[in-house]
Design an enzyme around this catalytic site. Structure first.
Site, short mmCIF file in Angstrom:
data_model
loop_
_atom_site.label_atom_id
_atom_site.label_comp_id
_atom_site.label_asym_id
_atom_site.label_seq_id
_atom_site.Cartn_x
_atom_site.Cartn_y
_atom_site.Cartn_z
N MET A 89 -1.34 3.81 -22.58
CA MET A 89 0.05 3.69 -22.14
C MET A 89 0.75 2.45 -22.70
O MET A 89 1.93 2.23 -22.43
CB MET A 89 0.12 3.70 -20.60
CG MET A 89 -0.39 5.00 -20.02
SD MET A 89 0.55 6.41 -20.66
CE MET A 89 -0.62 7.73 -20.46
N ASN A 115 -0.57 6.17 -11.72
CA ASN A 115 -1.45 5.23 -11.05
C ASN A 115 -2.01 4.13 -11.96
O ASN A 115 -2.44 3.09 -11.49
CB ASN A 115 -2.61 6.05 -10.45
CG ASN A 115 -3.79 5.22 -10.05
OD1 ASN A 115 -3.77 4.56 -9.01
ND2 ASN A 115 -4.84 5.21 -10.87
N TYR A 179 2.49 -9.07 -12.95
CA TYR A 179 2.14 -7.84 -12.22
C TYR A 179 3.17 -7.53 -11.14
O TYR A 179 3.65 -6.41 -11.01
CB TYR A 179 0.74 -8.01 -11.62
CG TYR A 179 0.30 -6.89 -10.68
CD1 TYR A 179 -0.10 -5.66 -11.18
CD2 TYR A 179 0.28 -7.07 -9.29
CE1 TYR A 179 -0.51 -4.64 -10.33
CE2 TYR A 179 -0.13 -6.06 -8.44
CZ TYR A 179 -0.52 -4.84 -8.96
OH TYR A 179 -0.92 -3.82 -8.11
N SER A 181 6.18 -8.41 -10.97
CA SER A 181 7.46 -7.99 -11.58
C SER A 181 7.44 -6.51 -11.92
O SER A 181 8.42 -5.80 -11.71
CB SER A 181 7.74 -8.74 -12.87
OG SER A 181 7.35 -10.05 -12.79
N GLY A 212 -2.00 -2.16 0.11
CA GLY A 212 -2.47 -3.53 0.30
C GLY A 212 -3.68 -3.73 -0.60
O GLY A 212 -3.90 -2.95 -1.54
N ILE A 214 -7.16 -3.33 -2.07
CA ILE A 214 -8.11 -2.21 -2.06
C ILE A 214 -9.37 -2.64 -2.81
O ILE A 214 -9.28 -3.33 -3.84
CB ILE A 214 -7.48 -0.95 -2.74
CG1 ILE A 214 -6.10 -0.63 -2.12
CG2 ILE A 214 -8.42 0.24 -2.65
CD1 ILE A 214 -6.09 -0.33 -0.65
N ASP A 215 -10.54 -2.17 -2.32
CA ASP A 215 -11.80 -2.74 -2.82
C ASP A 215 -12.28 -2.17 -4.16
O ASP A 215 -13.47 -1.92 -4.33
CB ASP A 215 -12.90 -2.57 -1.75
CG ASP A 215 -13.27 -1.11 -1.53
OD1 ASP A 215 -12.67 -0.21 -2.17
OD2 ASP A 215 -14.19 -0.85 -0.72
N THR A 216 -11.37 -1.95 -5.11
CA THR A 216 -11.83 -1.46 -6.42
C THR A 216 -12.52 -2.62 -7.16
O THR A 216 -12.24 -3.80 -6.89
CB THR A 216 -10.66 -0.94 -7.28
OG1 THR A 216 -9.72 -1.98 -7.46
CG2 THR A 216 -9.97 0.23 -6.62
N1 LIG Z 1 -6.91 -2.38 -6.07
C1 LIG Z 1 -5.94 -2.97 -5.39
O1 LIG Z 1 -6.16 -3.92 -4.61
C2 LIG Z 1 -4.53 -2.47 -5.49
C3 LIG Z 1 -3.58 -2.97 -4.58
C4 LIG Z 1 -2.27 -2.52 -4.66
C5 LIG Z 1 -1.92 -1.56 -5.61
N2 LIG Z 1 -2.86 -1.10 -6.48
C6 LIG Z 1 -2.44 -0.14 -7.51
O2 LIG Z 1 -3.31 0.96 -7.52
C7 LIG Z 1 -3.39 1.47 -8.85
C8 LIG Z 1 -4.84 1.60 -9.28
O3 LIG Z 1 -5.45 0.32 -9.17
P1 LIG Z 1 -7.04 0.15 -9.32
O4 LIG Z 1 -7.43 -1.06 -8.53
O5 LIG Z 1 -7.72 1.43 -9.06
O6 LIG Z 1 -7.15 -0.24 -10.87
P2 LIG Z 1 -8.40 -0.10 -11.87
O7 LIG Z 1 -9.64 0.22 -11.14
O8 LIG Z 1 -8.36 -1.33 -12.72
O9 LIG Z 1 -8.01 1.16 -12.75
C9 LIG Z 1 -6.96 1.08 -13.64
C10 LIG Z 1 -6.90 2.38 -14.41
O10 LIG Z 1 -5.83 2.28 -15.35
C11 LIG Z 1 -6.35 2.61 -16.65
N3 LIG Z 1 -5.64 1.86 -17.67
C12 LIG Z 1 -5.61 0.50 -17.85
N4 LIG Z 1 -4.87 0.19 -18.93
C13 LIG Z 1 -4.44 1.37 -19.45
C14 LIG Z 1 -3.65 1.70 -20.58
N5 LIG Z 1 -3.16 0.76 -21.42
N6 LIG Z 1 -3.38 3.01 -20.82
C15 LIG Z 1 -3.88 3.97 -20.01
N7 LIG Z 1 -4.63 3.72 -18.92
C16 LIG Z 1 -4.91 2.43 -18.66
C17 LIG Z 1 -7.83 2.24 -16.59
O11 LIG Z 1 -8.61 3.02 -17.47
P3 LIG Z 1 -9.03 2.63 -18.96
O12 LIG Z 1 -9.51 1.22 -18.94
O13 LIG Z 1 -10.11 3.63 -19.26
O14 LIG Z 1 -7.81 2.84 -19.79
C18 LIG Z 1 -8.19 2.66 -15.17
O15 LIG Z 1 -8.48 4.02 -15.11
C19 LIG Z 1 -2.57 0.53 -9.73
O16 LIG Z 1 -1.28 1.05 -9.95
C20 LIG Z 1 -2.51 -0.74 -8.90
O17 LIG Z 1 -1.37 -1.51 -9.18
C21 LIG Z 1 -4.15 -1.53 -6.45
#
Ligand SMILES: NC(=O)c1ccc[n+]([C@@H]2O[C@H](COP(=O)([O-])OP(=O)(O)OC[C@H]3O[C@@H](n4cnc5c(N)ncnc54)[C@H](OP(=O)(O)O)[C@@H]3O)[C@@H](O)[C@H]2O)c1
Length: 285
Positions: A89, A115, A179, A181, A212, A214-216
């Site tokens: 992306m 997402n 982020y 922003s 909020g 999340i435990d990723t």
């Molecule tokens: N975890 C939290 O605490 C939290 C809190 C609030 C909101 N969120 C939101 O929840 C969503 C998911 O978060 P997450 O914690 O699950 O993140 P994550 O585990 O880091 O996953 C991010 C995903 O985005 C993909 N990605 C990253 N760069 C990319 C690119 N340039 N093109 C295409 N895909 C890309 C990654 O896959 P690849 O590396 O394979 O491309 C991965 O599948 C996000 O929108 C985040 O802002 C998360």
């Protein structure tokens, strides 16, 4: 006193009515779903839930091997149809390419789940404006590009756009200026879209999900040493996103109490620093 108690009971009753679980699993059975950022984290968990509900799914991200693994598990869990495609992306051509592929392979689209999120450090802003620009492309501009490409198919199916946002898009958050922003931009854009679609009497819904902590794996790695806040389970977050989208809620919160965090912040903005007092550079390992 009696008046206050009655008022409180009335508000509580209204809230529980507004937030009652109206989700019908049949509404996603066989649904054609495109999930971005599904090679790990919350996106991966959403793919598993949609698979259990018997949806037809296309997942996308950059890492092919990770996507393959998620897809294999989705097939085992009961996905009616399961496909994956890589896409970056940060490349302005990929958002449209991915949507076109999904619409063609699925014969239409019912849910566009936006997402994915680009990598960023947790630190005081390092004055790198180029990083802000590139993160905007990944976290925000690509969302608008995918939305533009998917709208014709979603209008045909009376479908839904689900946008995964964050408390960082509601409260300007320290250590993640780029982020935060991108998430403010996202909330503004899709909030405006909700109004425009309503004015145009469109049958497409837009759900904005405010999460909020999340435990990723990626989130836990990044906040280590910065925060003592409780992180909530990714699988539960994923399910609440799917439910919000399926029931066409305009805005939903997970965990739910962050609705009140935002409400309180709007009324008493100075309390934000207290709320974030767990975040401190001094706590760094
Ligand atoms: N975890 C939290 O605490 C939290 C809190 C609030 C909101 N969120 C939101 O929840 C969503 C998911 O978060 P997450 O914690 O699950 O993140 P994550 O585990 O880091 O996953 C991010 C995903 O985005 C993909 N990605 C990253 N760069 C990319 C690119 N340039 N093109 C295409 N895909 C890309 C990654 O896959 P690849 O590396 O394979 O491309 C991965 O599948 C996000 O929108 C985040 O802002 C998360």
């Amino acid at each position: 006193m009696k008046v206050y108690v009655s008022l409180f009971v009335l508000i509580a009753a209204l809230m529980s009515y507004m937030w009652r679980d109206t989700f019908d699993p049949d509404s996603v059975r066989g649904a054609r779903v495109l999930i971005t950022g599904a090679s790990s984290g919350i996106g991966e968990q959403m793919a598993y839930h949609y698979a259990k509900f018997g949806a037809q799914i296309i997942i996308t991200a950059r890492r092919l091997e990770a996507l393959k693994k998620v897809a294999q598990k989705c097939v085992k869990l009961g996905a009616q149809k399961m496909m994956y495609m890589t896409g970056d992306m940060s490349d302005p051509a990929d958002p449209e390419r991915v949507v076109k592929y999904a619409v063609e392979k699925l014969g239409g689209l019912d849910f566009l789940v936006l997402n994915h999120v680009g990598d960023t450090n947790v630190e005081f802003w390092n004055r790198d404006a180029d990083h802000v620009r590139s993160l905007m492309q990944v976290n925000f501009v690509s969302y608008t590009q995918m939305t533009a490409a998917a709208l014709p198919a979603l209008e045909t199916s009376a479908g839904s756009i689900i946008v995964v946002s964050s408390m960082a898009g509601k409260l300007a958050s320290p250590f993640v200026a780029p982020y935060t922003s991108t998430k403010f931009a996202m909330n503004g854009f899709f909030g405006a879209m909700q109004s425009e679609l309503a004015m145009q009497k469109s049958n497409v819904s837009v759900s904005i999900m405010i999460l909020g902590l999340i435990d990723t794996e990626s989130a836990m790695r990044k906040i280590r040493g910065f925060s003592t806040m409780t992180a909530y389970p990714a699988s539960e977050a994923a399910l609440s996103i799917i439910k919000a989208g399926a029931s066409r809620q305009k805005e939903a919160y997970y965990p739910w109490f962050h609705y009140f965090t935002c409400l309180i912040n709007n009324v008493f903005p100075f309390l934000k620093d207290l709320l974030l007092s767990g975040l401190s550079k001094d706590n760094k390992d």
